[in-house]
Design an enzyme around this catalytic site. Structure first.
Site, PDB file in Angstrom:
ATOM      1  N   ASP A 106       0.787  -1.237   0.000  1.00 47.45           N
ATOM      2  CA  ASP A 106       0.000   0.000   0.000  1.00 47.45           C
ATOM      3  C   ASP A 106       0.822   1.293   0.000  1.00 47.45           C
ATOM      4  O   ASP A 106       0.262   2.390  -0.024  1.00 47.45           O
ATOM      5  CB  ASP A 106      -0.962   0.000   1.199  1.00 47.45           C
ATOM      6  CG  ASP A 106      -0.237  -0.190   2.543  1.00 47.45           C
ATOM      7  OD1 ASP A 106       0.942   0.204   2.670  1.00 47.45           O
ATOM      8  OD2 ASP A 106      -0.860  -0.752   3.476  1.00 47.45           O
ATOM      9  N   HIS A 123       6.387  -7.937  -1.144  1.00 45.96           N
ATOM     10  CA  HIS A 123       5.268  -8.431  -1.944  1.00 45.96           C
ATOM     11  C   HIS A 123       4.835  -7.451  -3.026  1.00 45.96           C
ATOM     12  O   HIS A 123       3.710  -7.526  -3.527  1.00 45.96           O
ATOM     13  CB  HIS A 123       4.092  -8.808  -1.027  1.00 45.96           C
ATOM     14  CG  HIS A 123       4.400  -9.991  -0.159  1.00 45.96           C
ATOM     15  ND1 HIS A 123       3.650 -10.345   0.931  1.00 45.96           N
ATOM     16  CD2 HIS A 123       5.400 -10.910  -0.238  1.00 45.96           C
ATOM     17  CE1 HIS A 123       4.175 -11.440   1.504  1.00 45.96           C
ATOM     18  NE2 HIS A 123       5.241 -11.784   0.810  1.00 45.96           N
ATOM     19  N   CYS A 131       2.875  -7.013 -16.921  1.00 43.55           N
ATOM     20  CA  CYS A 131       2.324  -7.978 -17.874  1.00 43.55           C
ATOM     21  C   CYS A 131       2.936  -9.346 -17.593  1.00 43.55           C
ATOM     22  O   CYS A 131       4.154  -9.477 -17.487  1.00 43.55           O
ATOM     23  CB  CYS A 131       2.626  -7.562 -19.307  1.00 43.55           C
ATOM     24  SG  CYS A 131       2.181  -8.852 -20.494  1.00 43.55           S
TER      25      CYS A 131
HETATM   26  P1  NAD Z   1      -2.405 -11.069   7.938  1.00 42.89           P
HETATM   27  O1  NAD Z   1      -3.764 -10.589   7.553  1.00 42.89           O
HETATM   28  O2  NAD Z   1      -2.099 -12.493   7.787  1.00 42.89           O
HETATM   29  O3  NAD Z   1      -2.122 -10.707   9.478  1.00 42.89           O
HETATM   30  C1  NAD Z   1      -2.362  -9.431   9.995  1.00 42.89           C
HETATM   31  C2  NAD Z   1      -2.220  -9.526  11.508  1.00 42.89           C
HETATM   32  O4  NAD Z   1      -2.319  -8.221  12.043  1.00 42.89           O
HETATM   33  C3  NAD Z   1      -3.297 -10.373  12.168  1.00 42.89           C
HETATM   34  O5  NAD Z   1      -2.679 -11.371  12.943  1.00 42.89           O
HETATM   35  C4  NAD Z   1      -4.080  -9.369  13.032  1.00 42.89           C
HETATM   36  O6  NAD Z   1      -4.459  -9.932  14.259  1.00 42.89           O
HETATM   37  C5  NAD Z   1      -3.083  -8.271  13.243  1.00 42.89           C
HETATM   38  N1  NAD Z   1      -3.665  -6.935  13.383  1.00 42.89           N
HETATM   39  C6  NAD Z   1      -4.575  -6.345  12.564  1.00 42.89           C
HETATM   40  N2  NAD Z   1      -4.812  -5.087  12.944  1.00 42.89           N
HETATM   41  C7  NAD Z   1      -4.059  -4.871  14.059  1.00 42.89           C
HETATM   42  C8  NAD Z   1      -3.868  -3.752  14.925  1.00 42.89           C
HETATM   43  N3  NAD Z   1      -4.499  -2.580  14.712  1.00 42.89           N
HETATM   44  N4  NAD Z   1      -3.030  -3.899  15.974  1.00 42.89           N
HETATM   45  C9  NAD Z   1      -2.369  -5.067  16.204  1.00 42.89           C
HETATM   46  N5  NAD Z   1      -2.489  -6.146  15.396  1.00 42.89           N
HETATM   47  C10 NAD Z   1      -3.327  -6.050  14.343  1.00 42.89           C
HETATM   48  O7  NAD Z   1      -1.377 -10.133   7.182  1.00 42.89           O
HETATM   49  P2  NAD Z   1       0.142 -10.416   6.763  1.00 42.89           P
HETATM   50  O8  NAD Z   1       0.861 -11.159   7.822  1.00 42.89           O
HETATM   51  O9  NAD Z   1       0.663  -9.121   6.290  1.00 42.89           O
HETATM   52  O10 NAD Z   1       0.037 -11.412   5.526  1.00 42.89           O
HETATM   53  C11 NAD Z   1      -0.985 -11.292   4.589  1.00 42.89           C
HETATM   54  C12 NAD Z   1      -0.602 -10.976   3.155  1.00 42.89           C
HETATM   55  O11 NAD Z   1      -1.562 -10.040   2.737  1.00 42.89           O
HETATM   56  C13 NAD Z   1       0.698 -10.310   2.930  1.00 42.89           C
HETATM   57  O12 NAD Z   1       1.324 -11.106   1.990  1.00 42.89           O
HETATM   58  C14 NAD Z   1       0.387  -8.945   2.331  1.00 42.89           C
HETATM   59  O13 NAD Z   1       1.106  -8.806   1.121  1.00 42.89           O
HETATM   60  C15 NAD Z   1      -1.051  -8.969   1.991  1.00 42.89           C
HETATM   61  N6  NAD Z   1      -1.911  -7.803   2.374  1.00 42.89           N
HETATM   62  C16 NAD Z   1      -1.440  -6.518   2.348  1.00 42.89           C
HETATM   63  C17 NAD Z   1      -2.264  -5.462   2.736  1.00 42.89           C
HETATM   64  C18 NAD Z   1      -1.715  -4.063   2.698  1.00 42.89           C
HETATM   65  O14 NAD Z   1      -0.850  -3.760   1.864  1.00 42.89           O
HETATM   66  N7  NAD Z   1      -2.149  -3.170   3.592  1.00 42.89           N
HETATM   67  C19 NAD Z   1      -3.566  -5.701   3.166  1.00 42.89           C
HETATM   68  C20 NAD Z   1      -4.048  -7.035   3.157  1.00 42.89           C
HETATM   69  C21 NAD Z   1      -3.188  -8.069   2.773  1.00 42.89           C
END
Ligand code: NAD
Length: 248
Positions: A106, A123, A131
């Protein structure tokens, strides 16, 4: 608990070279849902997972059309960094944060003011397209404008191949150079600060083990348990918008 916060604060205060590993949880306060949290995209709709799967994306026009609509509506286009992103900027300005390895796509670390050369986007980024045939890269805006104009699955303007956001889907290799830089960074810090990741996606999560193996102290800040909590000298479950500012 308060003692955990005090302990973590001491560890962070005593560290000279911090490497952060961030995940979707650091951006939930900015209005971008995570995948696996209580309000996560996949928690609410397990079927949404196929939009992040390379095989499903390549194999199904319907999945691509659904994904383009989801990209168009993505909250990330209008999101602003939050106090947790800004806390990491503060650590960097103190000269103590060496790198941010992020799984996020993001660009909120950049927007918050983290130096771009210190942010390793493991990521990829949602702000560009690539592409899958000729690897042509462009600004995502171009493709989104085409979708708004009525194309449901815009092909590559250069070769006609399948176009995708420049993010890493499941089943897709990470950029080898970015991964190598992340490995080196993970092993070069004296403290690995995990913020907002379930640490369930490899090889990203493994970098925490790599850091620990190289002697770094691990501090995990995440609402839910992670498989690496047992490596950590301190684990903080509080909301990141409060925890990270309290640590810096
Ligand atoms: P995930 O969704 O697996 O884990 C997120 C973790 O953050 C969860 O365990 C949750 O409990 C915790 N969490 C959420 N909000 C919180 C807060 N305010 N305070 C404390 N903890 C909090 O995400 P991940 O480990 O990043 O892996 C998921 C994949 O999803 C990644 O590969 C990523 O590339 C992608 N992704 C990215 C975005 C983004 O760019 N913002 C959003 C969604 C998914």
């Amino acid at each position: 608990a308060a003692e955990d916060l005090d302990h973590a604060r001491e560890l962070v205060a005593g560290a000279g070279r911090i490497v952060a590993m961030t995940g979707a949880g650091i951006s939930t306060d900015s209005g971008i849902p995570d995948f696996r949290g209580p309000n996560g995209l996949w928690t609410r709709d397990p079927g949404a997972e196929r939009m992040s799967n390379l095989r499903a994306y390549v194999g199904s026009k319907e999945v691509r059309e659904q994904t383009w609509q989801a990209r168009l509506a993505h909250p990330g286009w209008n999101a602003a960094p939050n106090t947790a992103h800004r806390a990491l900027v503060r650590l960097e300005r103190q000269g103590r944060l060496h790198s941010i390895i992020t799984q996020n796509i993001d660009r909120l670390h950049h927007q918050a003011g983290s130096a771009p050369e210190r942010v390793l986007e493991l990521h990829g980024t949602m702000f560009e397209t690539v592409c899958l045939t000729c690897a042509d890269r462009r600004d995502m805006r171009e493709a989104l404008d085409r979708v708004t104009a009525g194309e449901t699955d815009p092909p590559c303007a250069s070769c006609g191949g399948i176009l995708k956001s420049a993010t890493i889907s499941f089943g897709q290799e990470l950029d080898a150079e970015v991964l190598e830089r992340a490995r080196i960074a993970a092993q070069s810090g004296d403290l690995m600060l995990v913020a907002g990741s379930s640490l369930t996606v490899q090889p990203a999560a493994g970098l925490v083990g790599l850091a620990a193996g190289a002697g770094a102290t691990v501090v995990v800040c995440n609402a839910a348990e992670t498989p690496y909590d047992s490596f950590a000298a301190a684990v903080l479950r509080g909301p990141l918008g409060e925890v990270l500012p309290a640590l810096t």
